[in-house]
Structures are given as C-alpha cells and as structure tokens.
Scaffold this active site. Structure first.
Site, PDB file in Angstrom:
ATOM      1  N   TYR A  72      18.288 -36.295  36.263  1.00  0.00           N
ATOM      2  CA  TYR A  72      17.370 -35.177  36.502  1.00  0.00           C
ATOM      3  C   TYR A  72      17.519 -34.627  37.922  1.00  0.00           C
ATOM      4  O   TYR A  72      17.522 -33.426  38.137  1.00  0.00           O
ATOM      5  CB  TYR A  72      15.928 -35.634  36.273  1.00  0.00           C
ATOM      6  CG  TYR A  72      14.944 -34.481  36.272  1.00  0.00           C
ATOM      7  CD1 TYR A  72      14.614 -33.847  35.076  1.00  0.00           C
ATOM      8  CD2 TYR A  72      14.377 -34.014  37.459  1.00  0.00           C
ATOM      9  CE1 TYR A  72      13.734 -32.776  35.071  1.00  0.00           C
ATOM     10  CE2 TYR A  72      13.500 -32.942  37.461  1.00  0.00           C
ATOM     11  CZ  TYR A  72      13.175 -32.330  36.263  1.00  0.00           C
ATOM     12  OH  TYR A  72      12.317 -31.270  36.255  1.00  0.00           O
ATOM     13  N   PHE A 124      24.110  -3.736  36.613  1.00  0.00           N
ATOM     14  CA  PHE A 124      24.110  -4.315  35.277  1.00  0.00           C
ATOM     15  C   PHE A 124      22.681  -4.302  34.732  1.00  0.00           C
ATOM     16  O   PHE A 124      21.718  -4.454  35.477  1.00  0.00           O
ATOM     17  CB  PHE A 124      24.645  -5.754  35.339  1.00  0.00           C
ATOM     18  CG  PHE A 124      24.836  -6.358  33.979  1.00  0.00           C
ATOM     19  CD1 PHE A 124      25.863  -5.931  33.161  1.00  0.00           C
ATOM     20  CD2 PHE A 124      23.975  -7.333  33.513  1.00  0.00           C
ATOM     21  CE1 PHE A 124      26.036  -6.475  31.897  1.00  0.00           C
ATOM     22  CE2 PHE A 124      24.142  -7.887  32.249  1.00  0.00           C
ATOM     23  CZ  PHE A 124      25.177  -7.459  31.439  1.00  0.00           C
ATOM     24  N   ASP A 125      22.562  -4.136  33.402  1.00  0.00           N
ATOM     25  CA  ASP A 125      21.243  -3.980  32.747  1.00  0.00           C
ATOM     26  C   ASP A 125      20.232  -5.041  33.143  1.00  0.00           C
ATOM     27  O   ASP A 125      19.064  -4.747  33.363  1.00  0.00           O
ATOM     28  CB  ASP A 125      21.340  -4.087  31.220  1.00  0.00           C
ATOM     29  CG  ASP A 125      22.420  -3.222  30.654  1.00  0.00           C
ATOM     30  OD1 ASP A 125      22.994  -2.431  31.427  1.00  0.00           O
ATOM     31  OD2 ASP A 125      22.692  -3.348  29.454  1.00  0.00           O
ATOM     32  N   ASP A 216      27.323  -9.162  42.711  1.00  0.00           N
ATOM     33  CA  ASP A 216      27.187  -9.664  41.337  1.00  0.00           C
ATOM     34  C   ASP A 216      28.596 -10.063  40.913  1.00  0.00           C
ATOM     35  O   ASP A 216      29.450  -9.216  40.662  1.00  0.00           O
ATOM     36  CB  ASP A 216      26.603  -8.583  40.423  1.00  0.00           C
ATOM     37  CG  ASP A 216      26.444  -9.088  38.981  1.00  0.00           C
ATOM     38  OD1 ASP A 216      27.118 -10.070  38.606  1.00  0.00           O
ATOM     39  OD2 ASP A 216      25.654  -8.482  38.223  1.00  0.00           O
ATOM     40  N   ALA A 218      30.057 -11.854  38.365  1.00  0.00           N
ATOM     41  CA  ALA A 218      30.410 -12.332  37.018  1.00  0.00           C
ATOM     42  C   ALA A 218      31.920 -12.340  36.779  1.00  0.00           C
ATOM     43  O   ALA A 218      32.453 -13.263  36.170  1.00  0.00           O
ATOM     44  CB  ALA A 218      29.715 -11.481  35.958  1.00  0.00           C
ATOM     45  N   LYS A 259      31.366 -15.661  32.146  1.00  0.00           N
ATOM     46  CA  LYS A 259      32.576 -14.829  32.216  1.00  0.00           C
ATOM     47  C   LYS A 259      33.664 -15.598  32.972  1.00  0.00           C
ATOM     48  O   LYS A 259      34.255 -16.499  32.407  1.00  0.00           O
ATOM     49  CB  LYS A 259      32.255 -13.482  32.875  1.00  0.00           C
ATOM     50  CG  LYS A 259      31.503 -12.526  31.962  1.00  0.00           C
ATOM     51  CD  LYS A 259      30.038 -12.807  31.887  1.00  0.00           C
ATOM     52  CE  LYS A 259      29.278 -11.724  31.169  1.00  0.00           C
ATOM     53  NZ  LYS A 259      27.946 -11.518  31.726  1.00  0.00           N
ATOM     54  N   HIS A 453      20.059  -1.048  19.843  1.00  0.00           N
ATOM     55  CA  HIS A 453      21.363  -1.393  19.254  1.00  0.00           C
ATOM     56  C   HIS A 453      21.399  -2.801  18.664  1.00  0.00           C
ATOM     57  O   HIS A 453      22.194  -3.084  17.785  1.00  0.00           O
ATOM     58  CB  HIS A 453      22.502  -1.207  20.269  1.00  0.00           C
ATOM     59  CG  HIS A 453      22.230  -1.788  21.619  1.00  0.00           C
ATOM     60  ND1 HIS A 453      21.234  -1.309  22.450  1.00  0.00           N
ATOM     61  CD2 HIS A 453      22.822  -2.800  22.287  1.00  0.00           C
ATOM     62  CE1 HIS A 453      21.238  -2.014  23.572  1.00  0.00           C
ATOM     63  NE2 HIS A 453      22.178  -2.921  23.497  1.00  0.00           N
TER      64      HIS A 453
END
Ligand SMILES: *Cc1c(COP(=O)(O)O)cnc(C)c1O
Length: 462
Positions: A72, A124-125, A216, A218, A259, A453
């Site tokens: 942990y 990014f969203d 960011d 990714a 990614k 979507h």
C-alpha cells in the site's frame, strides 16, 4: 540497416481475431444503431477506434508484472517508476494517477483560478472539462496551418502561434492567465508534432510573464521522434537527450500512460517544484489513493516504469511512425483525402471531401465509419458533426464543426502492415462506391450534446 526495416519485435503470444461476413456485420451494426461504440469488440477485425490503452506489452513488461510490489505504501514499483520518470523527464516529483484525466483534474485544481484563461495549442477534452468546472476559460492558440486539412505540408502543425500568444497576454494581462499548456503531439488535429523551438519560445514567454507552463505529455515520445527527424540540430541526438530537453522548458507535466507509456492503464503528474508537491499528493489521496500508488496497482506501475523506456527506443519509434505513414501514403496514393502530413498515432480521413454529396446534417463522417465497418470489419471513429456539433445558446440552432474527419488510430505494436493493407483495400472499395452512399438520421442523442457520440443512435437514410 535498410534490410532490417520490418517490425523490431517477434511475436511470442497471439490473440486471435475473428473473420466475419458482410451479412453478419450488417446485422451487428444495425443492432448497434449504427454507432460503433456499441459494437462488441470481438465483432471487429481491425480496431482503430483509439490508441489509448490498446498497446501490446513486451516480454520485459510482462516480466515486470510478476515483479510488481503491491504494498500500500512505499512500493518498490513506485520507486522504479519514479526513477524512470526522473531519468526521462528530469522531474523529481511524480504522482501516479489512475488515468491521464485524473492528472488533468489535479493540474486544474492546482493552477486554475476562477475567471482565468488557460492558453494551449489545442486543449484535450478532459483538461478542458476540468478547467471549465474550475471556472476557467480554455483558449486554443494553435498556428493557422494546424487548423486546415489541406494546408501545405508544415512539419510542426501542432505549434502554438507565438504572435497570438504575445497578443493575448498583452490584451488580457498575465495576471488573468494562470497556466499555459502545450499538448505533445497535438491530439486534436491529428497527432501533429510541436517543435522544440516552439516549446522553448512558449517557455520563455511564460517565464517572462510569471505564468506556469505545463506539458500534456501523452505522446511525448512520438513528438520527440518527429523533432529528431524534422528539426535542424536534432538528427544526431539520442532520444533521451531530446526528451530531457523538451521537459526542461516546463514546470511539470501530466501524462496519460495509456499512449506512449505502452501500458493499458494509468497516468501521472510531475512537477519540479517541491513546494507544490504536498498539494498534488493531497488531491491524489482523496481522489486516487495513497501517494505511492495513486490508483494504480503495483504491477501496472512496474510495467509503466519499463514501458516508458521502450517507448523512447529509436528502433521502436521509427517502426511506429513509419507504419502510420505507410497507411497514410497508401491511402493518399489511391486518391483518398487525408490530413497531411500524417501525424504520430493515426490517419485522419476528410469525410466531407470523401462524401461531398452528404451534408453535415446527415453525418458524412459517421456514414463512412459505418460503411468501412460493413465492408471489412474495420472500426474507425467519427470526429465531426456527431462528436463536435454545438448548439447556439440563443436560437438553439446546430453549429457544425469546421472539420469532418474519420480517425483511424493505429494501436502500438498490435497490428502488422498486412492489417494496414486490409484497411487500405477496404477504404479503396468504399471510395469507389462513394456516390451510392447515403447519410444518416440521428434518432437518439443521450442527455449531453457534447458526449452524444458515445450514446447516439442512427437510422440509415434511404
Ligand atoms: C488520452 C489523453 C488524455 C486523458 O488521458 P486518459 O488516460 O484517457 O484519462 C489527456 N490528454 C491527452 C493529450 C490525451 O491523449
């Protein structure tokens, strides 16, 4: 060397995929209301829905999974991850999170104040959402070439517009800008890279104005490989030198490890500022878990610690980028309209040019997604009038997005070039029959327009 240009791996474990008939696929897509998010994945032959969390892990990573320390607190796997991250990015302080969006949430809580503007190349969203909830306004300042499908082949279509950045700060005041974020590669316009020069300039402007600057990250490895290939002065540098330089310009980074981390889940947020770390830890503890695991299992931390290094290997990256470029070149050769140059993680087909007779109100991108699935069991995704339409708050009228594209993402180390040939041949066939294709009518949206979507249902127009 040029004799050894096939995949830089051999296959040790295989996952069977099923061949299906057109009649079966017609039935399944109908039952899914012509929405590919509702298909069963085992009814898909080549899955190009996303590159997120779909990578194949290496034998080394699977070995690491067995070695994962599930303690942990103080897990050995955490310290292995910390060592990898610091070596590759230079950031001393790293907090794991269960996914990239949890790191986005922490970043938004840390930096974004009410009423501020958060400037980015293309946000990014998931960060956009967190920034808006925190009361800030996200602003995209990508260069003009990055907004156009048909712009001449610019090598770094993910760059931020430096003139616009300076003008925005001058007009609105640095005190109203709590944060600048550069996303590498720029996911929103096709995985287009950002140049080192651009990152350096943004960093200098941020520092001169006292504005924090985050990356960011990714797809940082793919971005750094494009820098090596395309930017003068980087050809002879090692990948790790390039990654270290890139991150040296920032205060920290957020990362979705699904990614370029070459793992199936996870993320992290890093900073170079010791004084900020306790706040990051606290936000992680209440939302993710204790600081040394942050919502990830020990085995996932271990696989990520290894995957980050594999992701910046030059042999791997040259194969990876070449596979995506191969798909793009083959499609372009057959006259299929795509965004050029191809980016890092997929090929984007211009659906409006593909089906000029279908208006955006009848979802040409979705029509292409449906017909590609029915033809060959290839699953792409629409990024256009279904995913990105907005409503005029006053008139209630639908405002359609500028771009109507279908994204064909390539999962890392998963498919061979022969699978890419399946996609090319299928799209060529769909393109030959393009005049006969009709659009779709939406019959159900779900409660939130910007997320429709995922839940939408359609009918074929006859
Ligand atoms: C995927 C992604 C995220 C969000 O990460 P998740 O792991 O999916 O939560 C954030 N930013 C970029 C650029 C991404 O591609």
């Amino acid at each position: 060397m040029q004799f050894q240009n096939a995949e830089p791996f051999r296959i040790k474990v295989v996952e069977p995929i099923k061949r299906t008939t057109r009649a079966q696929r017609e039935q399944w897509i109908k039952e899914a209301h012509y929405n590919v998010f509702k298909l069963h994945a085992d009814h898909v032959y080549v899955d190009m829905l996303t590159d997120s969390g779909t990578s194949a892990m290496s034998s080394n990573q699977w070995g690491g999974v067995m070695m994962g320390d599930e303690s942990y607190a103080g897990s050995k796997s955490f310290f292995n991850l910390q060592r990898s991250v610091e070596d590759i990015t230079g950031f001393k302080f790293v907090q794991p999170t269960h996914q990239g969006r949890a790191a986005d949430f922490i970043m938004a809580q840390l930096y974004v104040k009410k009423g501020g503007y958060v400037l980015g190349n293309l946000h990014f969203d998931s960060f956009k959402g967190h920034a808006e909830i925190a009361g800030a306004i996200p602003i995209d300042l990508i260069i003009e070439e990055g907004r156009r499908v048909n712009s001449i082949e610019h090598p770094f279509k993910g760059n931020m517009d430096i003139e616009k950045l300076n003008a925005f700060i001058k007009e609105n005041g640095a005190e109203n800008i709590p944060l600048i974020i550069i996303t590498v590669t720029s996911n929103g316009n096709g995985g287009q890279p950002v140049s080192m020069e651009n990152i350096r300039s943004v960093s200098e402007i941020a520092r001169a104005n006292g504005i924090p600057f985050m990356i960011d990250a990714a797809r940082f490895a793919e971005n750094c490989y494009f820098i090596k290939q395309r930017e003068p002065g980087y050809q002879d540098k090692e990948m790790i030198e390039i990654t270290r330089e890139l991150f040296s310009y920032a205060d920290g980074c957020v990362m979705s490890s699904k990614k370029d981390g070459l793992v199936n889940i996870g993320g992290f947020i890093c900073t170079r500022h010791e004084d900020l770390f306790p706040q990051i830890n606290q936000l992680a503890i209440i939302n993710e878990g204790f600081v040394t695991y942050g919502g990830m299992s020990g085995r996932d931390l271990e696989a990520l610690a290894i995957g980050l290094y594999e992701g910046i290997q030059e042999d791997y990256l040259s194969y990876r980028i070449a596979q995506v470029a191969y798909l793009g070149d083959q499609l372009a050769e057959r006259g299929i309209p795509i965004i050029k140059p191809t980016g890092g993680h997929g090929v984007y087909v211009d659906a409006q040019q593909f089906y000029p007779h279908i208006p955006q109100s009848q979802f040409p991108g979705q029509a292409l997604v449906v017909e590609l699935y029915r033809t060959a069991g290839v699953r792409g995704v629409e990024l256009g009038s279904c995913a990105f339409s907005k409503k005029d708050p006053k008139t209630g009228e639908i405002i359609y997005p500028d771009l109507e594209v279908v994204r064909l993402t390539v999962s890392r180390r998963v498919y061979t070039d022969r699978h890419m040939d399946v996609v090319v041949n299928a799209l060529e066939d769909v393109y030959k029959r393009r005049d006969q294709m009709k659009g779709l009518r939406i019959t159900y949206e779900g409660p939130i327009l910007s997320l429709r979507h995922f839940t939408a249902r359609f009918e074929l127009l006859t």
